[in-house]
Design a protein around this motif. Sequence first.
Motif, short mmCIF file in Angstrom:
data_model
loop_
_atom_site.label_atom_id
_atom_site.label_comp_id
_atom_site.label_asym_id
_atom_site.label_seq_id
_atom_site.Cartn_x
_atom_site.Cartn_y
_atom_site.Cartn_z
N ILE A 50 -53.39 67.68 -10.73
CA ILE A 50 -53.90 66.67 -9.81
C ILE A 50 -53.70 65.27 -10.39
O ILE A 50 -53.21 64.38 -9.71
N LEU A 51 -54.07 65.08 -11.64
CA LEU A 51 -53.95 63.75 -12.25
C LEU A 51 -52.50 63.32 -12.37
O LEU A 51 -52.17 62.14 -12.15
N GLY A 52 -51.62 64.24 -12.69
CA GLY A 52 -50.20 63.92 -12.77
C GLY A 52 -49.64 63.49 -11.43
O GLY A 52 -48.91 62.50 -11.32
N HIS A 53 -50.00 64.25 -10.39
CA HIS A 53 -49.52 63.92 -9.04
C HIS A 53 -50.14 62.60 -8.57
O HIS A 53 -49.46 61.78 -7.94
N MET A 86 -59.47 67.50 -4.95
CA MET A 86 -58.44 66.53 -5.33
C MET A 86 -59.07 65.26 -5.90
O MET A 86 -58.61 64.71 -6.90
N PHE A 87 -60.14 64.80 -5.26
CA PHE A 87 -60.70 63.51 -5.62
C PHE A 87 -61.59 63.56 -6.86
O PHE A 87 -61.73 62.55 -7.55
N ARG A 91 -61.84 60.61 -9.53
CA ARG A 91 -63.08 59.82 -9.62
C ARG A 91 -63.60 59.79 -11.05
O ARG A 91 -63.94 58.74 -11.58
N VAL A 92 -63.64 60.94 -11.70
CA VAL A 92 -64.14 61.00 -13.08
C VAL A 92 -63.20 60.21 -14.00
O VAL A 92 -63.66 59.47 -14.88
N ALA A 93 -61.90 60.35 -13.79
CA ALA A 93 -60.94 59.62 -14.63
C ALA A 93 -61.11 58.12 -14.49
O ALA A 93 -61.10 57.39 -15.48
N ALA A 117 -54.10 53.59 -16.19
CA ALA A 117 -54.42 53.73 -17.61
C ALA A 117 -55.56 54.72 -17.81
O ALA A 117 -55.51 55.56 -18.72
N ARG A 118 -56.56 54.67 -16.96
CA ARG A 118 -57.69 55.58 -17.09
C ARG A 118 -57.30 57.01 -16.73
O ARG A 118 -57.81 57.97 -17.34
N ILE A 119 -56.40 57.18 -15.79
CA ILE A 119 -55.94 58.53 -15.45
C ILE A 119 -55.12 59.10 -16.61
O ILE A 119 -55.26 60.28 -16.96
N ARG A 120 -54.28 58.28 -17.23
CA ARG A 120 -53.52 58.75 -18.39
C ARG A 120 -54.47 59.16 -19.53
O ARG A 120 -54.26 60.17 -20.20
N GLN A 121 -55.53 58.38 -19.74
CA GLN A 121 -56.51 58.71 -20.77
C GLN A 121 -57.22 60.03 -20.43
O GLN A 121 -57.47 60.85 -21.31
N ALA A 122 -57.52 60.23 -19.16
CA ALA A 122 -58.17 61.47 -18.73
C ALA A 122 -57.28 62.67 -19.00
O ALA A 122 -57.75 63.73 -19.43
#
Length: 130
Positions: A50-53, A86-87, A91-93, A117-122
């Motif tokens: 999910i985060l990658g997409h 999906m969300f 949201r957490v990231a 940046a936050r999604i990559r960190q997640a």
Amino acid sequence: MAVTPLIRERIKLLKDAVSAADFFFVDQLAPYDPAELIPQKGDAALARKILGHAQEVLDTSAFDHDSLDQALRAAAAHLGLKAGPMFQPIRVAVCGRKNAPPLFETMAVLGRDVCLARIRQAEANLKLIN
């Protein structure tokens, strides 16, 4: 300020605004349990997918409420997921917690660079689980 309408219904006293909106004003999110990135009835692999997409979609989407709504709902459909699963990882990231102001408005205020940046960190945090 754009943050005020997003947290107005989530606070009772003005002092509650700090905990409701702190993630808007920090460069680095406070540490959170990476397990919160995993959607209900999912696993770390699904959260990573999910985060990658989401990164791919957010890299090209306009960063306003309607564009983000359409793009992420289409991404959910593409992955065969309902909106909730999906969300949640997104949201957490982005916010560092499951309970946060509305996702699309929050993302629009934070902006593309901060969200990505936050999604990559997640994603990096998810590697600690599996």
